[in-house]
Design an enzyme around this catalytic site. Structure first.
Site, short mmCIF file in Angstrom:
data_model
loop_
_atom_site.label_atom_id
_atom_site.label_comp_id
_atom_site.label_asym_id
_atom_site.label_seq_id
_atom_site.Cartn_x
_atom_site.Cartn_y
_atom_site.Cartn_z
N ARG A 40 -7.05 -5.11 2.11
CA ARG A 40 -7.64 -4.30 3.18
C ARG A 40 -6.79 -3.05 3.38
O ARG A 40 -5.58 -3.14 3.63
CB ARG A 40 -7.68 -5.12 4.48
CG ARG A 40 -8.23 -4.35 5.64
CD ARG A 40 -8.04 -5.08 6.97
NE ARG A 40 -7.98 -4.06 8.02
CZ ARG A 40 -7.20 -4.15 9.08
NH1 ARG A 40 -6.40 -5.17 9.26
NH2 ARG A 40 -7.21 -3.18 9.98
N GLU A 60 -5.63 -9.44 10.36
CA GLU A 60 -4.19 -9.19 10.46
C GLU A 60 -3.54 -10.37 11.13
O GLU A 60 -4.01 -10.86 12.16
CB GLU A 60 -3.86 -7.95 11.31
CG GLU A 60 -4.04 -6.61 10.65
CD GLU A 60 -3.58 -5.46 11.55
OE1 GLU A 60 -2.67 -5.67 12.39
OE2 GLU A 60 -4.15 -4.37 11.43
N GLU A 107 -9.12 -2.07 15.58
CA GLU A 107 -8.56 -2.20 16.92
C GLU A 107 -8.84 -1.01 17.83
O GLU A 107 -7.93 -0.29 18.24
CB GLU A 107 -7.04 -2.43 16.83
CG GLU A 107 -6.64 -3.67 16.08
CD GLU A 107 -5.13 -3.88 16.04
OE1 GLU A 107 -4.39 -2.97 16.48
OE2 GLU A 107 -4.69 -4.94 15.57
N HIS A 152 -8.05 3.92 11.03
CA HIS A 152 -6.90 3.20 11.56
C HIS A 152 -6.02 4.21 12.29
O HIS A 152 -4.86 4.42 11.94
CB HIS A 152 -6.15 2.48 10.44
CG HIS A 152 -5.26 1.36 10.91
ND1 HIS A 152 -5.32 0.09 10.39
CD2 HIS A 152 -4.30 1.31 11.86
CE1 HIS A 152 -4.42 -0.68 10.98
NE2 HIS A 152 -3.79 0.04 11.88
N TYR A 159 -1.53 -11.78 16.90
CA TYR A 159 -0.11 -12.01 16.66
C TYR A 159 0.52 -12.97 17.67
O TYR A 159 1.50 -13.64 17.36
CB TYR A 159 0.65 -10.68 16.70
CG TYR A 159 0.29 -9.74 15.59
CD1 TYR A 159 1.02 -9.72 14.41
CD2 TYR A 159 -0.80 -8.87 15.70
CE1 TYR A 159 0.69 -8.86 13.37
CE2 TYR A 159 -1.14 -8.01 14.66
CZ TYR A 159 -0.40 -8.01 13.51
OH TYR A 159 -0.74 -7.16 12.48
N ASN A 178 -7.60 -9.54 14.58
CA ASN A 178 -6.16 -9.39 14.45
C ASN A 178 -5.50 -10.11 15.62
O ASN A 178 -5.83 -9.86 16.78
CB ASN A 178 -5.75 -7.91 14.49
CG ASN A 178 -6.33 -7.11 13.34
OD1 ASN A 178 -6.89 -7.66 12.40
ND2 ASN A 178 -6.19 -5.79 13.41
#
Length: 457
Positions: free
Chosen positions: A76, A348, A165, A120, A293, A291
């Site tokens: 990606r 991600e 995002e 992005h 985290y 995504n």
């Protein structure tokens, strides 16, 4: 863990243009808001910029060699908007498209599916000078980028992402001012958020026009928001934070509406939302990229405003983020069962740690391996619960420019010695290589086929 992942599960790594490409003055590329932000004293740690980054623009054949060694199915990457449209719209820079043409061909020749992300965060500076994302015209300009890129690459690219995002450029760039372009204000952030989503919706239609058999999706970021305590005030504060960071985007894209509590909270600061905008924003998607985290813990501050607090227990990454694999499970199940997401990719997931080369020249990043093991376990649990997760992309292949943090944080499976640009696979690289090989072996035993390249859409 891998035994619970479905046959044909896609393994990948992710990157972005400004964080890796470098060559900001090469090939007719224009100036982005991040070029300007990095050149502004005090905005980026140690005055760093993406001018060189990982020099992926010149070194991509070497890096594709690393991808082949790793054994991934998909890569990606994002398009640098100012490399294709230096002024943001109008004249197309064919030399910029030539670079992505070569990159896509090289990936396909290596048996790697390109997942092309149009945006992005590197908005061309001329568009920002004209008002940026708080203006509807920027969303209109984005359609020109989608058309130019899809017209060139749409015969070979079968997997498209409109943007990455949208929360981050809207709120970090226009709401809080800690990312480019460095503006701060709720009204600007809300207008930017709406126009980013509108641009996404228009781009979906454009991509399907030029690449009708391709799959099209959007990448959202979500950290579950947990109240610090079970008091009414903290629960309300967590719900308010979730509304801005998560539900504003989930509701608009998947339900075709904005959450009423967020509209009420920001009454008087809302952008003009025209008839039909939300129908455009909620255009049919083939997949949602997620995504994740970590999670957020929130307490009520003055006036009930959400205030982030750290967990009293649990390990932290080098960015200070709590290692909390359950967060990824929560996000995936929420998107499927509350919002009906058709299918999902984890686009991600990864962690920064204070990686150093030891006397043997290697990087023994045991913390990253443990982190990835935990989060892959959460993916497996979500699939077992009935969530159609189709693949997983580690952030990132290479250590790279980490936005306002400069080069202080390392997320890569591959260590980059920035002065020499030497690439050094870390222990996590070899671990991920083994995970992929083991799963592919189980596919072979079951007679399943793991896709390794995209056919013409």
């Amino acid at each position: 863990m891998t035994a619970q992942l479905p046959p044909g599960f896609l393994w990948g790594v992710a990157s972005s243009a400004y964080q890796t490409e470098g060559a900001t003055g090469a090939g007719g590329r224009g100036v982005s808001v991040w070029d300007t932000f990095c050149a502004t004293p005090g905005k980026v740690r140690a005055g760093a910029s993406g001018d060189l980054a990982c020099d992926f623009y010149h070194r991509y054949p070497e890096d594709i060699g690393l991808m082949r060694q790793l054994g991934i199915d998909a890569f990606r990457f994002s398009i640098a908007w100012p490399r294709v449209l230096p002024a943001g719209r109008g004249r197309v820079n064919q030399r910029g498209l030539d670079f992505y043409d070569r990159l896509v061909d090289a990936l396909l020749a290596a048996g790697i599916r390109p997942f092309v992300n149009l945006f992005h965060w590197d908005t061309p500076q001329p568009l920002e000078d004209a008002g940026g994302w708080p203006r509807r015209e920027t969303a209109e300009a984005f359609v020109e980028l989608a058309a130019a890129v899809a017209d060139r690459l749409g015969d070979r690219v079968a997997d498209w992402i409109t943007m990455n995002e949208p929360y981050c450029p809207a709120w970090l760039g226009y709401g809080l001012g800690i990312h480019a372009p460095g503006r701060a204000g709720a009204a600007e952030a809300l207008a930017a958020a709406h126009h980013l989503l509108l641009a996404h919706g228009w781009a979906v239609e454009t991509l399907r026009t030029f690449s009708p058999r391709a799959e099209v999706g959007l990448v959202l970021d979500s950290w579950p928001v947990h109240p610090a305590t079970d008091t009414e005030a903290d629960v309300a504060a967590a719900w308010a934070a979730d509304g801005v960071a998560n539900r504003w985007f989930f509701d608009a894209v998947l339900l075709g509406s904005y959450p009423e509590d967020v509209l009420e909270r920001f009454d008087g600061s809302l952008p003009a939302i025209r008839e039909g905008d939300l129908d455009t924003i909620s255009a049919r998607l083939d997949f949602v990229g997620m995504n994740n985290y970590s999670r957020r813990r929130v307490r009520a501050g003055r006036g009930g405003a959400p205030v982030d607090v750290r967990s009293p227990t649990g390990d932290l990454t080098d960015t200070g983020w709590e290692v909390y694999p359950r967060a990824l499970y929560e996000v995936l199940t929420r998107l499927r069962f509350e919002y009906g997401a058709p299918s999902l990719y984890v686009t991600e997931n990864g962690a920064a740690f204070a990686d150093t080369r030891t006397h043997d020249g290697r990087v023994h990043d045991v913390e990253r391996i443990a982190y990835l093991q935990g989060y892959l376990g959460a993916v497996s649990d979500a699939i077992a619960a009935g969530v159609p997760v189709r693949g997983y992309f580690v952030w990132s292949l290479l250590d790279n420019f980490e936005w306002a943090l400069g080069y202080a944080k390392r997320f890569g499976l591959v260590y980059v010695d920035y002065p020499t640009q030497e690439r050094v696979p870390k222990d996590s690289f070899r671990w991920y290589q083994g995970v992929i090989a083991a799963h592919r072996g189980s596919d072979a035993l079951s007679g399943a086929h793991t896709p390794t390249s995209a056919g013409a859409p």
